[in-house]
Design a protein around this motif. Sequence first.
Motif, short mmCIF file in Angstrom:
data_model
loop_
_atom_site.label_atom_id
_atom_site.label_comp_id
_atom_site.label_asym_id
_atom_site.label_seq_id
_atom_site.Cartn_x
_atom_site.Cartn_y
_atom_site.Cartn_z
N LYS A 138 -7.48 27.86 -12.62
CA LYS A 138 -9.11 27.88 -11.73
C LYS A 138 -9.82 26.44 -11.51
N ILE A 139 -8.84 25.97 -10.76
CA ILE A 139 -8.89 24.56 -10.20
C ILE A 139 -10.08 24.19 -9.05
N SER A 140 -10.89 23.36 -8.76
CA SER A 140 -11.67 23.57 -8.27
C SER A 140 -11.95 22.18 -7.29
N GLY A 141 -12.45 22.11 -6.32
CA GLY A 141 -12.90 20.47 -5.66
C GLY A 141 -12.06 20.43 -4.25
N ASN A 142 -11.86 19.39 -3.87
CA ASN A 142 -10.87 19.43 -3.39
C ASN A 142 -9.57 18.93 -3.08
N ILE A 143 -8.38 19.81 -2.07
CA ILE A 143 -7.03 19.21 -1.90
C ILE A 143 -7.07 17.24 -1.75
N PRO A 144 -6.71 16.35 -2.86
CA PRO A 144 -7.17 15.07 -2.68
C PRO A 144 -6.02 14.52 -1.89
N LEU A 145 -6.84 14.13 -0.56
CA LEU A 145 -5.92 13.44 0.29
C LEU A 145 -4.39 12.90 0.04
N SER A 146 -4.55 12.10 -1.06
CA SER A 146 -3.68 11.38 -2.21
C SER A 146 -2.12 12.14 -2.17
N LEU A 147 -2.40 13.37 -1.60
CA LEU A 147 -0.87 14.75 -2.15
C LEU A 147 0.19 14.60 -0.58
N GLY A 148 -0.49 14.12 0.24
CA GLY A 148 0.74 13.01 0.90
C GLY A 148 1.65 11.80 0.33
N ASN A 149 1.31 11.39 -0.36
CA ASN A 149 2.15 10.49 -0.71
C ASN A 149 3.51 10.98 -0.96
N LEU A 150 2.92 12.46 -1.32
CA LEU A 150 4.45 13.36 -1.91
C LEU A 150 5.69 13.08 -1.17
N VAL A 151 6.13 11.63 -1.04
CA VAL A 151 6.79 12.12 0.07
C VAL A 151 8.73 12.53 -0.21
N ARG A 152 9.08 13.01 -1.26
CA ARG A 152 10.10 14.05 -1.64
C ARG A 152 9.27 15.59 -1.52
N ILE A 153 8.12 15.88 -1.06
CA ILE A 153 8.04 17.39 -1.98
C ILE A 153 8.26 18.40 -0.81
#
Length: 766
Positions: free
Chosen positions: A633-648
């Motif tokens: 039930k997670i709300s809010g925005n997808i944080p910009l920082s997920l762009g740092n997950l270089v290996r994802i």
Amino acid sequence: MPSTPVFKLILSIFFTSIIIPSFSCPLHQKQALLHFKSTLTAIYNSKYPVKFVKLDSWNSTSDCCSWKRVDCSTTGSVTELQLSYVAAPPPQNFERLNISSDILTPLFHIRSLEWLDISLNFFEEGEIPGDGFGNLTKLLHLDMSWNNFNGSIPSQLFQLTNLRYMAMSYNNLEGRLGPELGSFRKLTTLWLSNNRFQGPIPAQLFALESLQDLDLRYNKLGGGISPEIGRLTNLTFLDLSSNQFTGPIPSSMQNLSKLESLSLDDNMFAGEIPTWLFKIRTLKDLYIGGKGSKLIWNNTTKVDPRCSLQEISMTSCGISGQIPEWISSQKELVILDLSGNKLEGRFPHWLAEMNIQSIILSDNNLNGQIPPRLFESDRLEILDLSRNNFSGELPENIGNTTSIIYLAVSENDFSGLIPKSISNLTGLQLLDLSRNRFSGNLPVLGADYLDLSDNDISGKIPANFPERTKILYLGGNKFAGSLPINLTKLVNLRVLDLRNSIITGNLQDILPQIPTLEILILRNTSLNGFIPNNISMCTSLRILDLSRNNLTGSIPRQMANLPLMSASSIPKDDLNEDRLQDLIVNWKKSSQRLHNLRFYVMLDLSGNNISGEIPASLGNLKALQQLNISHNKISGNIPLSLGNLVRIESLDVSHNQLSGSIPQSLGQLGNLTILDVSNNMLTGKIPRGRQMDTMNELSYFQNNSGLCGMQIKITCPGDIPSLEGRVEEEEDLSWMFWEGTWIGFPIGFFSTILIMNFSIFGKNFC
Ligand SMILES: *[C@@H]1O[C@H](CO)[C@@H](O)[C@H](O)[C@H]1NC(C)=O
Ligand SMILES: *[C@@H]1O[C@H](CO)[C@@H](O)[C@H](O)[C@H]1NC(C)=O
Ligand SMILES: *[C@@H]1O[C@H](CO)[C@@H](O)[C@H](O)[C@H]1NC(C)=O
Ligand SMILES: *[C@@H]1O[C@H](CO)[C@@H](O)[C@H](O)[C@H]1NC(C)=O
Ligand SMILES: *[C@@H]1O[C@H](CO)[C@@H](O)[C@H](O)[C@H]1NC(C)=O
Ligand SMILES: *[C@@H]1O[C@H](CO)[C@@H](O)[C@H](O)[C@H]1NC(C)=O
Ligand SMILES: *[C@@H]1O[C@H](CO)[C@@H](O)[C@H](O)[C@H]1NC(C)=O
Ligand SMILES: *[C@@H]1O[C@H](CO)[C@@H](O)[C@H](O)[C@H]1NC(C)=O
Ligand SMILES: *[C@@H]1O[C@H](CO)[C@@H](O)[C@H](O)[C@H]1NC(C)=O
Ligand SMILES: *[C@@H]1O[C@H](CO)[C@@H](O)[C@H](O)[C@H]1NC(C)=O
Ligand SMILES: *[C@@H]1O[C@H](CO)[C@@H](O)[C@H](O)[C@H]1NC(C)=O
Ligand SMILES: *[C@@H]1O[C@H](CO)[C@@H](O)[C@H](O)[C@H]1NC(C)=O
């Protein structure tokens, strides 16, 4: 075991004693030796706090012929140098010392040398000093194994035409074996194993008619074996295993009438397995078949052995029918490996009576019960019956085989209680009872590696395991109760799987107190409560699966402090790969087998009641390859920082209440292959760039509040129009479940155990 020569080698190194001669050695030879010692001492003492003691007896006041590791001729010149394991680091500090082989230079002036052993020194990588060795033309015995020599065999070496014994195993040598090998006319022993030699065996090698020991295993040699091999009639030991040899086994090998050990396994040999092999009276060890092999056993042939084998390994040879009865004539049998065949029928009584040390029958179609007689043996050390159709209960007297160290019966149809007497097997290193129908309560049992997964075992979650326990696979049973505090006493615990159990109570009291845990799987365990803030105390966690529980609260931002998940490089891991092989992951509708677990870093919190926002700090988890927080039930925005997950590679945030737009920063993720944002309230343009441009799986974007982009063929306001289309597809539930399974490979494991027992160099050996 194909590893026999290794042990011979090690034994010869540690138990060779040096004879004291009567003449004193020439001054220049003594100086050369002292020069060698002083260089070595200086390097050693600069790197280690431990004082260098290995050449203590080499002092300038005494006769060098009286020194340890030195032997002289009757006329007093130095003829033998035993320098094995002198330049190697102390065992408690195993790190390559990286001493250059230049240190050998003074020795090349001792022209009288006949016997030189420089094995096990792990020199710094570099080529064999050919100029130097080429000068030692009196050499009869040269051992250079277990160093880091690279390049090809230098031509100067072929000037050593007196050599009887030449060992270069365990280096990084490459290139083809040339016709020059023929110049070693007097050679009786040639060890070239564990290098990277390629190409065919030159015919000239088969002209070395004095050869007794030939070891070429673990190279990249190929082609057919010439019938000329039949000329090597003095051969007693022949190991060609783990190469790429093709064609039939030449019938001329029948002439090798002194052969004691023959290993041809893990090649691409084809054709029928010749029965004349069993007519070689001297034969004791036979290794044939294995991976890549196309050899076939002719079911109709009758074998009437004239040999008395001690080790039989005929894996993946297509042997069908009952376990061949001729084996019962092999009274000296120590190891029997018939895994990966098509054997049927029961475990023969005669086999149980043979008191064999290692019995490996995994991956066949054998059925029936195991005869209790098997466990009356006081020699049984390895028993692997995995992946057959054996049934019934394990015999009550299983606890009588107190010498057993490896017991695997995974994936059979065993049922009933696990016998109480199993508690008496205190030497077990591996116990794998997984994927059967064992039920009832668990007796006290222990092993370094313990796999009980996927049975019907019930009772409280057990924790009375010995302290040495490293791997605990308990998932897929009917365990229930709180996580026992005694788990925190397992100071070596690295893997804990309790999936599909019923765990009451909270994680935060137990989990942070097991800092050694690398892999924790608590999927579908009815967990309540919060993810503890102090989870970051689990400083070794790499794979965490808390999916399909009833966790509430939000994702703690401290999660981002998990050191291995936030490491910038692939975390190094020394979980023994022989023991931990594959992890099977159900990913969407296909099940995927992950090899080399040490390379995986994952976090799965899907299918809980987690609320709140995604902490921006999650962007720290740079080592993550998979992140699944879907079905919460997670709300809010997808944080910009997920762009740092270089290996994802796979990011699933679907089935939440996320709003706002998908951050453009995800366009930077070059390893991303799966992005599921469906069933949220996202709006705006799907990011472009690199991998993002290939994300055209419509169902991964559906049920949002107005996404647009080329990926789903919906033009965004302001973009150039293109084809429109929308596909409504039913999305299945939580998309990433995983099932883990460890498949031990008994041979690998066994050799590991043996090497561990030699315990000088640990895993660096293989
Ligand atoms: C030198 O070595 C010999 C025997 O190896 C020993 O008897 C002698 O005491 C040593 N001398 C010194 C100065 O260490
Ligand atoms: C030897 O070299 C290896 C690889 O270059 C390095 O990892 C290691 O730390 C070195 N060992 C020592 C004692 O310097
Ligand atoms: C080998 O011998 C040659 C002369 O025979 C000499 O010039 C050379 O220095 C020697 N090489 C080494 C490494 O000792
Ligand atoms: C051998 O190793 C050294 C040091 O790593 C390297 O410089 C050299 O190029 C290698 N030689 C060959 C033939 O691979
Ligand atoms: C083979 O071995 C025998 C006995 O050890 C020996 O007499 C004979 O010379 C050897 N043959 C060759 C070709 O070396
Ligand atoms: C042996 O029997 C098995 C199964 O019965 C069969 O698949 C195989 O082809 C047979 N092999 C030979 C060499 O006849
Ligand atoms: C198996 O051996 C028998 C007798 O030696 C032979 O007649 C038959 O052709 C062989 N079968 C196969 C499949 O090679
Ligand atoms: C275990 O071995 C002992 C001694 O050989 C024997 O007396 C005992 O009956 C055995 N136990 C079982 C359960 O077979
Ligand atoms: C374990 O071994 C001991 C001593 O040999 C024996 O007395 C005991 O009965 C055994 N326990 C079980 C459960 O078999
Ligand atoms: C926990 O360990 C202690 C001592 O190590 C032991 O006495 C106790 O029985 C164990 N408890 C459980 C439930 O295994
Ligand atoms: C899940 O947790 C919530 C809140 O703690 C609780 O009300 C609910 O009963 C739990 N559900 C289950 C199935 O345990
Ligand atoms: C993929 O991940 C690796 C780390 O494993 C990273 O070095 C690399 O830059 C990533 N590739 C791309 C294309 O971003």
